[in-house]
Design a protein around this motif. Sequence first.
Motif, PDB file in Angstrom:
ATOM      1  N   LYS A  18     -13.457  -2.554   4.221  1.00 34.52           N
ATOM      2  CA  LYS A  18     -13.987  -1.293   3.583  1.00 34.52           C
ATOM      3  C   LYS A  18     -13.059  -0.808   2.210  1.00 34.52           C
ATOM      4  CE  LYS A  18     -14.953   0.613   8.080  1.00 34.52           C
ATOM      5  NZ  LYS A  18     -14.736   1.393   9.027  1.00 34.52           N
ATOM      6  N   PHE A  19     -11.899  -1.264   2.388  1.00 34.21           N
ATOM      7  CA  PHE A  19     -11.001  -0.840   1.172  1.00 34.21           C
ATOM      8  C   PHE A  19     -11.574  -1.895   0.043  1.00 34.21           C
ATOM      9  CE2 PHE A  19      -7.436  -1.274  -1.812  1.00 34.21           C
ATOM     10  CZ  PHE A  19      -6.912  -0.208  -1.860  1.00 34.21           C
ATOM     11  N   ASN A  20     -11.744  -3.323   0.438  1.00 33.53           N
ATOM     12  CA  ASN A  20     -12.048  -4.279  -0.843  1.00 33.53           C
ATOM     13  C   ASN A  20     -13.428  -3.767  -1.403  1.00 33.53           C
ATOM     14  OD1 ASN A  20      -9.638  -5.518  -0.509  1.00 33.53           O
ATOM     15  ND2 ASN A  20     -10.520  -7.171   0.875  1.00 33.53           N
ATOM     16  N   THR A  45     -14.726  -0.891  -1.854  1.00 34.65           N
ATOM     17  CA  THR A  45     -14.649   0.406  -2.445  1.00 34.65           C
ATOM     18  C   THR A  45     -14.008   0.308  -3.882  1.00 34.65           C
ATOM     19  OG1 THR A  45     -14.355   1.782  -0.456  1.00 34.65           O
ATOM     20  CG2 THR A  45     -13.725   2.766  -2.331  1.00 34.65           C
ATOM     21  N   VAL A  77      -7.978   4.415  -4.285  1.00 38.97           N
ATOM     22  CA  VAL A  77      -9.042   4.969  -3.764  1.00 38.97           C
ATOM     23  C   VAL A  77      -8.796   6.385  -3.120  1.00 38.97           C
ATOM     24  CG1 VAL A  77      -9.981   2.838  -3.159  1.00 38.97           C
ATOM     25  CG2 VAL A  77      -8.978   3.912  -1.353  1.00 38.97           C
ATOM     26  N   PHE A 110     -10.450  -2.243   7.843  1.00 36.56           N
ATOM     27  CA  PHE A 110     -10.021  -1.702   6.607  1.00 36.56           C
ATOM     28  C   PHE A 110      -9.925  -2.550   5.628  1.00 36.56           C
ATOM     29  CE2 PHE A 110      -6.326  -1.422   3.982  1.00 36.56           C
ATOM     30  CZ  PHE A 110      -6.445  -0.181   3.389  1.00 36.56           C
ATOM     31  N   ASP A 111      -9.743  -3.649   5.733  1.00 40.12           N
ATOM     32  CA  ASP A 111      -9.661  -4.824   4.719  1.00 40.12           C
ATOM     33  C   ASP A 111     -11.014  -4.933   3.900  1.00 40.12           C
ATOM     34  OD1 ASP A 111      -6.906  -6.383   5.257  1.00 40.12           O
ATOM     35  OD2 ASP A 111      -7.974  -6.063   6.968  1.00 40.12           O
ATOM     36  N   ILE A 127     -13.363   6.099   0.330  1.00 36.89           N
ATOM     37  CA  ILE A 127     -13.777   5.620   1.623  1.00 36.89           C
ATOM     38  C   ILE A 127     -14.476   6.909   2.312  1.00 36.89           C
ATOM     39  CG2 ILE A 127     -13.026   4.685   3.665  1.00 36.89           C
ATOM     40  CD1 ILE A 127     -10.670   3.137   2.126  1.00 36.89           C
ATOM     41  N   VAL A 172      -9.490   9.098   0.090  1.00 42.27           N
ATOM     42  CA  VAL A 172      -9.834   9.003   1.567  1.00 42.27           C
ATOM     43  C   VAL A 172     -10.711  10.175   2.063  1.00 42.27           C
ATOM     44  CG1 VAL A 172      -9.281   8.237   4.090  1.00 42.27           C
ATOM     45  CG2 VAL A 172      -7.948   7.023   2.060  1.00 42.27           C
ATOM     46  N   TYR A 199      -0.464  -0.221   9.327  1.00 41.22           N
ATOM     47  CA  TYR A 199      -1.604  -1.086   9.681  1.00 41.22           C
ATOM     48  C   TYR A 199      -1.222  -2.097  10.462  1.00 41.22           C
ATOM     49  CZ  TYR A 199      -4.707  -4.953   8.004  1.00 41.22           C
ATOM     50  OH  TYR A 199      -5.576  -5.962   8.239  1.00 41.22           O
ATOM     51  N   TYR A 226       0.933  -1.173   0.097  1.00 47.78           N
ATOM     52  CA  TYR A 226      -0.068   0.114  -0.014  1.00 47.78           C
ATOM     53  C   TYR A 226       0.967   1.328   0.052  1.00 47.78           C
ATOM     54  CZ  TYR A 226      -4.255  -2.987   0.892  1.00 47.78           C
ATOM     55  OH  TYR A 226      -5.255  -3.795   0.834  1.00 47.78           O
TER      56      TYR A 226
END
Length: 340
Positions: A256-258, A260, A213, A253-254, A266, A215, A226, A182
């Motif tokens: 929410k990120f996946n 999006t 993405v 996080f995983d 986010i 933020v 993380y 990341y």
Amino acid sequence: MKNFIKPIFMLVAGTMIFSCSDDDGMGENPVRPSSTAHLYATSHNGSVTRYDINTSETTTYQTSSDDAEGIYYDGEDDSFTIVSRSSTSLESYIGIDKLETGVDLNIDIDLSSSSDLQSPRDIAVNGNIYVVADNADVDGDDTTADGRFFIYTKTSSGFQLRNVVTVDFKVLGIEFIGDDLYAVVDTTNKLAVFTNFSSAYMTNMNVSATKTVEVEGIVRTHGLDYDDGTMVMTDIGDAASDSDGAFHVITNFDSKFNTTMDGGMISIGDQMRVSGGNTNLGNPVNLAYDANYDAVFIAEVANGGGRVLAFSEVSTSSGNRSPQINNSLSGASAVYFYTE
């Protein structure tokens, strides 16, 4: 409801100490201090300061570097590795615990890389793979955004440059989650990921991120870390201001990120933001998050000339908070938290 003994950080006479408070005396499955809890902080003067969270000891190591930004501690050989901006290389110092503690020490390089870098900013480690984010202009045109990742393999004799990956955005903070790298997109509020980074990008090449993405709420991100499902990112806001910084906490996080989509956002509702005059955040350039302590440690380079800050209970408390640790450190540039 589980009841924990939670770590509470305090500042006493310019050093960090650790204490505990019991929520209601039940003490079921308490979270207690680790036997080793060290925070390493680099400075733009080349020094590394180690704070022992469980005691009042602070040790300063004067390295061979005149400017350091980015640090990683390896418990296997008791070494820290810094990204040296003055020597444009990786420098590793071994056997740290064998040295005297609580004093100022001059130490010599044990392992190093060749001087390949131009403007190194951060380091991320996955096994024996060491990746350095370098934000020097690649194509000589400062109107186009680009950056590079220098990928090294650590051996018993030093760091061998494996390959260089060039990307189409300015790089700064980087972090491995598994083998996915990341990276913050400098001068923006964006976060990019390169999946299977160590194995997918084995030669010198130009690549685009697997996914990027936004933020919401961040003006200009710099640092990220993380741990155990939680991502924390810094926001330096206006780089010319020493009082408008912040950090964002994204739990789960995983997921929410996946969920999006590439190019999506986010939302601020899926985060917590800590900012305001009480925080002493101006340009928080780097951070370390530990889920067991539920604490974030921050290298703040602008406010007060440089500080090392820490905030506890970050996954549950947002707003204009005061730090539990507020240590002056001139030119603070990066932090790394190690426990065992």
